[in-house]
Design an enzyme around this catalytic site. Sequence first.
Site, PDB file in Angstrom:
ATOM      1  N   GLU A  86       0.949  -0.861   0.569  1.00 13.59           N
ATOM      2  CA  GLU A  86       0.324   0.319   0.112  1.00 13.59           C
ATOM      3  C   GLU A  86       0.352   1.247  -0.159  1.00 13.59           C
ATOM      4  OE1 GLU A  86      -3.822   1.443   2.742  1.00 13.59           O
ATOM      5  OE2 GLU A  86      -1.974   0.611   3.756  1.00 13.59           O
ATOM      6  N   LYS A 161      -9.947   0.124  -2.339  1.00 15.60           N
ATOM      7  CA  LYS A 161     -10.516  -0.242  -0.758  1.00 15.60           C
ATOM      8  C   LYS A 161     -11.500   0.369  -0.222  1.00 15.60           C
ATOM      9  CE  LYS A 161      -7.740   0.681   3.358  1.00 15.60           C
ATOM     10  NZ  LYS A 161      -6.407   1.078   4.013  1.00 15.60           N
ATOM     11  N   CYS A 203      -5.084  -3.879   3.360  1.00 17.56           N
ATOM     12  CA  CYS A 203      -5.091  -3.158   4.851  1.00 17.56           C
ATOM     13  C   CYS A 203      -5.710  -3.571   5.428  1.00 17.56           C
ATOM     14  CB  CYS A 203      -3.789  -1.582   4.721  1.00 17.56           C
ATOM     15  SG  CYS A 203      -2.958  -1.098   6.290  1.00 17.56           S
TER      16      CYS A 203
END
EC number: 3.5.1.128
Length: 327
Positions: A86, A161, A203
């Site tokens: 990321e 995300k 993440c």
Amino acid sequence: MLGFITRPPHRFLSLLCPGLRIPQLSVLCAQPRPRAMAISSSSCELPLVAVCQVTSTPDKQQNFKTCAELVREAARLGACLAFLPEAFDFIARDPAETLHLSEPLGGKLLEEYTQLARECGLWLSLGGFHERGQDWEQTQKIYNCHVLLNSKGAVVATYRKTHLCDVEIPGQGPMCESNSTMPGPSLESPVSTPAGKIGLAVCYDMRFPELSLALAQAGAEILTYPSAFGSITGPAHWEVLLRARAIETQCYVVAAAQCGRHHEKRASYGHSMVVDPWGTVVARCSEGPGLCLARIDLNYLRQLRRHLPVFQHRRPDLYGNLGHPLS
């Protein structure tokens, strides 16, 4: 400095599943520019993946130089796919700088990565690009976009995300990703690659098992969580969460991570790793920027799923179909 990590004997797994073939694999952890490397494996025909660990800063060109060096080393060692963490493009000092440095997918930086993929002849998982989307003019916010490139440099998948990290951890400081970032609207179906079918996440997504279960039920064999974990949550949760996601989905888990101090306001935990479907950490990066390598054995994955058929034993009549398969 080099370090070898070898899969430990699965004595208990052999007792539980006596017909299960346990691959004897060794993987290599490396710092940049090693003098010599060798991979010891009895299964050299298995696809090799590289997990890259970097310390991004606000300097995008220096970050690209660092990532390109690792990707070229991964290609030299025979990897078919390299994973970057990321914020591989940059880590800014504040939301205003983040927005200023962001680019559209068709911008200069992504073009450099498409050329790199073509040059090296391998797939790239670009784990969290600060993307100015089509709604940039209206929202003045970006997306945290996981981009998958094939070996010809073509974009084959993008995942934005969906779970934004708005938290305040004592000792680590507040983070409010939604100040500058929009949540993605949907999941991305798993993508076929030379290493297997990959399910894309980023993440903080790893804290929501429903997402991982949905990707696994949609056919994912590898789940990837490119990350930038902090110094407090990292030691407590990083490995535990990754191993849990691998065990419950019976997938390989690949997690490229940011490490070290990015600037005066932020540092990351590191410890990039690969976890197999049994939950064993089969590769782990050393401290600092570098890479680790692991082979993906899909026959092992399929045997494990046959011997321990947890998805066949689910009871949606009792608790609903958590992680409903993607359409």
